[in-house]
Design a protein around this motif. Sequence first.
Motif, PDB file in Angstrom:
ATOM      1  N   THR A   1       0.834  -1.207   0.000  1.00 54.91           N
ATOM      2  CA  THR A   1       0.000   0.000   0.000  1.00 54.91           C
ATOM      3  C   THR A   1       0.865   1.252   0.000  1.00 54.91           C
ATOM      4  O   THR A   1       0.568   2.237  -0.681  1.00 54.91           O
ATOM      5  CB  THR A   1      -0.923   0.010   1.226  1.00 54.91           C
ATOM      6  OG1 THR A   1      -1.710  -1.182   1.225  1.00 54.91           O
ATOM      7  CG2 THR A   1      -1.838   1.218   1.222  1.00 54.91           C
TER       8      THR A   1
ATOM      9  N   SER B   1      -0.031   3.456  -3.025  1.00 53.81           N
ATOM     10  CA  SER B   1      -0.845   4.626  -2.691  1.00 53.81           C
ATOM     11  C   SER B   1      -0.024   5.881  -2.421  1.00 53.81           C
ATOM     12  O   SER B   1      -0.553   6.987  -2.513  1.00 53.81           O
ATOM     13  CB  SER B   1      -1.700   4.316  -1.458  1.00 53.81           C
ATOM     14  OG  SER B   1      -2.581   3.261  -1.718  1.00 53.81           O
ATOM     15  N   HIS B   2       1.239   5.724  -2.066  1.00 49.26           N
ATOM     16  CA  HIS B   2       2.023   6.887  -1.643  1.00 49.26           C
ATOM     17  C   HIS B   2       3.249   7.156  -2.529  1.00 49.26           C
ATOM     18  O   HIS B   2       3.413   8.250  -3.048  1.00 49.26           O
ATOM     19  CB  HIS B   2       2.455   6.719  -0.187  1.00 49.26           C
ATOM     20  CG  HIS B   2       1.307   6.583   0.767  1.00 49.26           C
ATOM     21  ND1 HIS B   2       0.334   7.552   0.899  1.00 49.26           N
ATOM     22  CD2 HIS B   2       0.948   5.578   1.609  1.00 49.26           C
ATOM     23  CE1 HIS B   2      -0.562   7.166   1.799  1.00 49.26           C
ATOM     24  NE2 HIS B   2      -0.216   5.963   2.239  1.00 49.26           N
TER      25      HIS B   2
ATOM     26  N   SER C   1       2.492   8.017  -6.195  1.00 52.07           N
ATOM     27  CA  SER C   1       1.887   9.343  -6.318  1.00 52.07           C
ATOM     28  C   SER C   1       2.925  10.455  -6.240  1.00 52.07           C
ATOM     29  O   SER C   1       2.653  11.583  -6.645  1.00 52.07           O
ATOM     30  CB  SER C   1       0.839   9.540  -5.222  1.00 52.07           C
ATOM     31  OG  SER C   1      -0.167   8.560  -5.319  1.00 52.07           O
TER      32      SER C   1
ATOM     33  N   GLY D   1      -5.697   8.801  -3.752  1.00 55.67           N
ATOM     34  CA  GLY D   1      -5.012   7.582  -3.369  1.00 55.67           C
ATOM     35  C   GLY D   1      -4.752   6.626  -4.508  1.00 55.67           C
ATOM     36  O   GLY D   1      -4.442   5.476  -4.283  1.00 55.67           O
ATOM     37  N   SER D   2      -4.869   7.047  -5.739  1.00 54.92           N
ATOM     38  CA  SER D   2      -4.684   6.122  -6.855  1.00 54.92           C
ATOM     39  C   SER D   2      -3.361   6.358  -7.533  1.00 54.92           C
ATOM     40  O   SER D   2      -2.561   7.179  -7.125  1.00 54.92           O
ATOM     41  CB  SER D   2      -5.813   6.276  -7.869  1.00 54.92           C
ATOM     42  OG  SER D   2      -5.682   7.497  -8.564  1.00 54.92           O
TER      43      SER D   2
ATOM     44  N   LEU E   1      -4.641  -0.348  -3.550  1.00 54.63           N
ATOM     45  CA  LEU E   1      -5.160   0.969  -3.917  1.00 54.63           C
ATOM     46  C   LEU E   1      -6.667   1.042  -3.703  1.00 54.63           C
ATOM     47  O   LEU E   1      -7.190   2.041  -3.220  1.00 54.63           O
ATOM     48  CB  LEU E   1      -4.821   1.262  -5.378  1.00 54.63           C
ATOM     49  CG  LEU E   1      -3.333   1.418  -5.711  1.00 54.63           C
ATOM     50  CD1 LEU E   1      -3.152   1.637  -7.192  1.00 54.63           C
ATOM     51  CD2 LEU E   1      -2.723   2.573  -4.932  1.00 54.63           C
TER      52      LEU E   1
ATOM     53  N   ALA F   1      -7.309   1.481  -0.061  1.00 52.47           N
ATOM     54  CA  ALA F   1      -7.023   2.839   0.402  1.00 52.47           C
ATOM     55  C   ALA F   1      -8.164   3.796   0.046  1.00 52.47           C
ATOM     56  O   ALA F   1      -8.565   4.649   0.848  1.00 52.47           O
ATOM     57  CB  ALA F   1      -5.703   3.322  -0.203  1.00 52.47           C
TER      58      ALA F   1
END
Length: 557
Positions: free
Chosen positions: A264, A268-269, A272, A343-344, A492, A495
Amino acid sequence: MFAKAFRVKSNTAIKGSDRRKLRADVTAAFPALGTDQVSELVPGKEEFNTVKLYAHRGDAVTVYVSGGNPILFELEKNLYPTDLMLPGLVVPPAGLPQVQRGDLCAIALVGNRAPVAIGVAAMSTAEMLTSGLKGRGFSVLHTYQDHLWRSGDKSSPPSIAPLALDPLDLSEEKGSVQADPALQGDMRRLTLEGEEEESGEVQQMYGEKSLSEASEDPSPGGLNPDPTDSRTLQEQMDALLQRCFLQALKCRVKKAELPLLTSTFLGSHMFSCCPEGRQLDIKKSSYRKLSKFLQQMQQEHIIQVKELSKGVESIVAVDWKHPRITSFVIPEPSPTSQTIQEGSREQPYHPPDIKSLYCVPASMTLLFQESGHKKGSILEGAEVRAIIISYAKKNDLVDADNKNLVKLDPILCDCILEKDEQHTVMKLPWDSLLTRCLEKLQPAYQVTFPGQEPIVKKGKICPIDITLAQRASNKKVTVVRNLEAYGLDPCLVAAILQQRCQASTTVTPAPGAKDSLQVQIQGNQVHHLSWLLLEEYQLPRKYVQGLEKAPRPGKKK
């Protein structure tokens, strides 16, 4: 041995006592290895599995897998390395070590000490020299780019410069034989017994370009490096990985989110935080895998990683006061960058194009062989219809009195009629004939994701499955499976749902499904899932099952 696909019998996590026994076996098999090297080969805490499989010839093989990569394999109670860089296995460039027939050997390319094959000697050193280094020298067990290599992360051998040894000091533990310089050129005439004769998959071991060089695509591909940067692609990817890691910790991850699944954290992070026009690809970095990179960050005391559930690692602590985080300067965002989805990933999700296909079974080969197709041929529905129409017309089966009817010849009767119909049904309408034919064919499907090559698989594609389950204290949870088949990252999705539903979510291995994850959300969240999958992701409704389990609105009083 692994030139063709193998069949996996079992895949189980190795116990602590078995790890200790394996270390002892490795030490006995490879005495040149030190304790640290054995511990690195068979780690104490990392994910380590025992895979039992059958090679295409029927040989029973046990493979030891560390972090998803095959490290060792055992055949007839003998251990062989797949990490081909073990000490004492490389033939010195200026001479041959003493080997006996059946000894374990490594084969390396000219100009690169990194071996690309493991095998056993088919003759002794004396026999090799007597034969003028001609004929079959080795029986190959495992090679670079075979199916065992493909089961791991598919990394290329490193480039290791030849040893610059004094010609008078070429002795090794087993001793060495001084070879005539003329024999050095004859080394290339040694052939490898086994795989190359059987399937032709073992590439030429010598030439102007080595296997490792040939495998590396000089084009940057999805890396999109900075053309003004003088660093190598790997160095640029290492820097990008560090940047995304630090930026994600400084700007995106909150203490309340811990513990945080490493998958995740990446999806998610870190993704991005990747700058516009760049693509984060850990396999192109020197770390190759996320787990190795996070281990390095843990050694620097930036984060702490633990395996909270079997095979699933999480970040449990972050030192936000660490100098590397506090000194990190957040890059200025690009004016053209856009926020796609909360969050994608960087790019918006596009549903795959899914096309139904048909596979010709053995029972229908006679009907399709005239059109050049055989058993196992994959066809589209329109192709099947065209073949049936052509067959009927070519064999004069269209009823002369009624063009809508087709007379059934013996081949059509055997292919599409039931046994009790074969003496009673003589003609069929076109639509009934085509429908029956499609029903008798085996189902298959093609999935095409944007910008990727189509993937064809037999069977029917499994829909995204939404179910409700009861947990402790009679609490309901929503469980979602099969997201990966549609290009959706379960981490994802979890999240996004966590923010939308304001409910806790977890991602766990799906029971009974290999390499598949399921998302669990607290409460009945089918409404939110329906909106996310059908409206935002634009997936066709027929590929989502369980939407009828959404809570019904309460009656007004």
